[in-house]
Write an enzyme that holds these catalytic residues in place. Structure first.
Site, PDB file in Angstrom:
ATOM      1  CG  ASP A  94      -0.244   0.087   2.513  1.00  0.00           C
ATOM      2  OD1 ASP A  94       0.997   0.225   2.518  1.00  0.00           O
ATOM      3  OD2 ASP A  94      -0.906   0.038   3.559  1.00  0.00           O
ATOM      4  CB  SER A  95       0.343   4.604  -1.050  1.00  0.00           C
ATOM      5  OG  SER A  95      -0.783   5.055  -0.309  1.00  0.00           O
ATOM      6  N   GLY A  96       0.967   3.909   2.202  1.00  0.00           N
ATOM      7  CA  GLY A  96       1.205   4.628   3.458  1.00  0.00           C
ATOM      8  C   GLY A  96       0.128   5.668   3.727  1.00  0.00           C
ATOM      9  N   GLY A  97      -0.654   5.979   2.707  1.00  0.00           N
ATOM     10  CA  GLY A  97      -1.706   6.991   2.861  1.00  0.00           C
ATOM     11  C   GLY A  97      -2.723   6.627   3.931  1.00  0.00           C
ATOM     12  CG  ASP A 157      -5.162   7.029  -0.900  1.00  0.00           C
ATOM     13  OD1 ASP A 157      -4.177   6.615  -0.272  1.00  0.00           O
ATOM     14  OD2 ASP A 157      -6.291   6.536  -0.764  1.00  0.00           O
ATOM     15  CD  GLN A 207      -9.921   7.251  -0.940  1.00  0.00           C
ATOM     16  OE1 GLN A 207     -11.026   7.146  -0.422  1.00  0.00           O
ATOM     17  NE2 GLN A 207      -8.868   6.586  -0.508  1.00  0.00           N
ATOM     18  N   GLY A 234     -10.735   3.446   1.417  1.00  0.00           N
ATOM     19  CA  GLY A 234     -11.568   4.140   2.396  1.00  0.00           C
ATOM     20  C   GLY A 234     -12.425   3.190   3.200  1.00  0.00           C
ATOM     21  CG  ASP A 285      -5.657  -5.366   1.650  1.00  0.00           C
ATOM     22  OD1 ASP A 285      -5.618  -4.899   2.804  1.00  0.00           O
ATOM     23  OD2 ASP A 285      -5.900  -4.653   0.649  1.00  0.00           O
ATOM     24  CB  CYS A 332     -12.039 -26.961   7.844  1.00  0.00           C
ATOM     25  SG  CYS A 332     -10.740 -25.806   7.394  1.00  0.00           S
ATOM     26  CB  CYS A 334      -7.087 -25.716   7.446  1.00  0.00           C
ATOM     27  SG  CYS A 334      -7.430 -25.715   9.215  1.00  0.00           S
ATOM     28  CB  CYS A 337      -9.873 -28.468  10.686  1.00  0.00           C
ATOM     29  SG  CYS A 337     -10.495 -26.846  11.139  1.00  0.00           S
ATOM     30  CG  HIS A 363      -9.826 -22.539  10.831  1.00  0.00           C
ATOM     31  ND1 HIS A 363     -10.412 -23.632  10.217  1.00  0.00           N
ATOM     32  CD2 HIS A 363     -10.834 -21.656  11.072  1.00  0.00           C
ATOM     33  CE1 HIS A 363     -11.713 -23.417  10.119  1.00  0.00           C
ATOM     34  NE2 HIS A 363     -12.003 -22.226  10.626  1.00  0.00           N
TER      35      HIS A 363
HETATM   36 ZN   LIG Z   1      -9.696 -25.455   9.440  1.00  0.00          ZN
END
Ligand SMILES: [Zn+2]
Length: 393
Positions: A94-97, A157, A207, A234, A285, A332, A334, A337, A363
């Site tokens: 990201d830009s830090g904004g 931004d 924005q 935002g 993200d 699940c 993973c 689990c 998980h």
């Molecule tokens: Zn799991």
């Protein structure tokens, strides 16, 4: 210059959802996709191998944090933060904004970090680590992101809160357009000097709060400038899925199909994800998915009783898990689990054992990644709508 490209494999017939591929110098991202956040070049508690094992294709790191610690001099020695942390695959910064605006909003100032002032030139702030003074400008943000070396980078931004006044929104948007243009110019300059195989795709950030007019103006500007990708930022893509949907609705008809769309910090769990994906978001993200895991809040699938009402979440510290010999989830796949009982997880969290944080993080990331895989498959098969119904019935 084909080091970065975006193609759509399949479009959903009923919504704007799309399954695509983002090609970067460090690999392909199959979309829609989730990017875990490694704020300080570490996805908390996991090794890069584990981040891959839970199905992640890409990670995002924060410019503000890495600029302050360990600093660009150290990271430059490794040719970027991916090498520094041993991650092999696509990356985003990201830009830090966002961090700068966050400090501004909190009105924090003083030795422990905070903003001294924001002018058209940039943001003057104090480090939260040692109180040293720094000026972050659009040019500086791009320079730092160039050293951090991610495949996808963001224009600098000034993000907004969802409840900001029209006047504040207008002011910040005017500044954001100015800053995005300066980010773009600096990026172009650095691009001309770059080595082969090190292309960085600069995303412009939309924005404008909830104002339809301002959001459209912002996107139109980004398209006119020719940014390789679009980010939506935002608080408007925050924890409230309905508000996210509403904000995205203001621009969905002018989102192009030849550029990837990233939702910065998209919240709201599976519900928020469906709202965003069906309006054309390709990648997002979010830090809360891993942060929740560290507090014992773990995701549950529809098959395990996850629904809109409980936001697909449970707390592993609840009494009901104390004697549960089965895994947290019946479906699940993973590592956590498959190998451990809910009872053991409950014990690890209750007794503050570090292994609990790792197993919970594994998980939660696996859960979101497998939802993204299901979504992608459903778009390709043409039954995205029935998948959404299955989850959000
Ligand atoms: Zn799991």
């Amino acid at each position: 210059l084909n080091e970065f490209s975006f193609q759509i494999d399949k479009k959903d017939k009923l919504t704007k959802a799309r399954a695509g591929l983002i090609n970067t110098p460090n690999g392909v991202i199959k979309t829609p996709a989730f990017s875990p956040v490694g704020t300080k070049a570490s996805v908390k508690t996991l090794t890069p191998e584990e981040i891959k094992e839970v199905g992640s294709q890409v990670i995002l790191a924060n410019t503000y944090h890495l600029y302050l610690q360990p600093g660009t001099k150290v990271i430059d020695k490794f040719g970027g933060f991916a090498n520094f942390m041993g991650w092999k695959g696509p990356t985003i910064t990201d830009s830090g904004g966002y961090q700068v605006s966050f400090l501004w909003d909190k009105g924090k100032s003083g030795k422990n970090g905070g903003i001294l002032k924001i002018t058209d030139k940039g943001a003057l702030f104090l480090s939260h680590i040692d109180g040293s003074k720094h000026l972050l400008t659009p040019e500086k943000s791009i320079e730092v992101q160039n050293v951090l070396g991610a495949d996808i980078i963001m224009a600098f931004d000034q993000p907004l809160g969802i409840d900001d006044s029209k006047k504040k929104i207008k002011e910040a948007l005017k500044r954001t357009l100015l800053w995005e243009e300066r980010s773009f110019k600096k990026w172009k300059m650095l691009e001309e000097k770059r080595k082969e195989g090190s292309f960085q795709a600069l995303f412009g950030i939309v924005q404008g709060g909830e104002s339809k007019k301002l959001r459209r103006e912002s996107l139109e500007f980004i398209l006119k400038m020719g940014f390789p990708g679009i980010a939506i930022g935002g608080e408007t893509v925050g924890e409230n899925p309905k508000k996210t949907g509403k904000a995205l609705d203001t621009i969905v008809d002018i989102l192009p199909s030849d550029k990837p769309v990233h939702a910065l910090g998209l919240g709201g769990g599976p519900e928020g994800i469906f709202e965003a994906v069906k309006r054309g978001v390709d990648i997002f993200d979010n830090t809360s998915i891993t942060r929740m895991a560290r507090t014992g809040v773990l995701f549950i699938y529809p098959e395990d009783g996850g629904n809109r009402k409980n936001k697909f979440r449970t707390n592993i510290k609840k009494r009901k898990f104390k004697n549960k010999k089965n895994g947290l989830s019946g479906v699940c796949d993973c590592f956590s689990c498959k190998n451990f009982s809910a009872s053991y997880l409950n014990h690890l969290y209750s007794s503050k054992e570090l292994l609990g944080l790792r197993l919970g993080t594994i998980h939660n990331i696996f859960f979101i990644n497998s939802l993204m895989t299901q979504i992608r498959k459903s778009i390709i098969k043409g039954d995205f709508e029935s998948l959404e119904k299955l989850w959000l019935k």
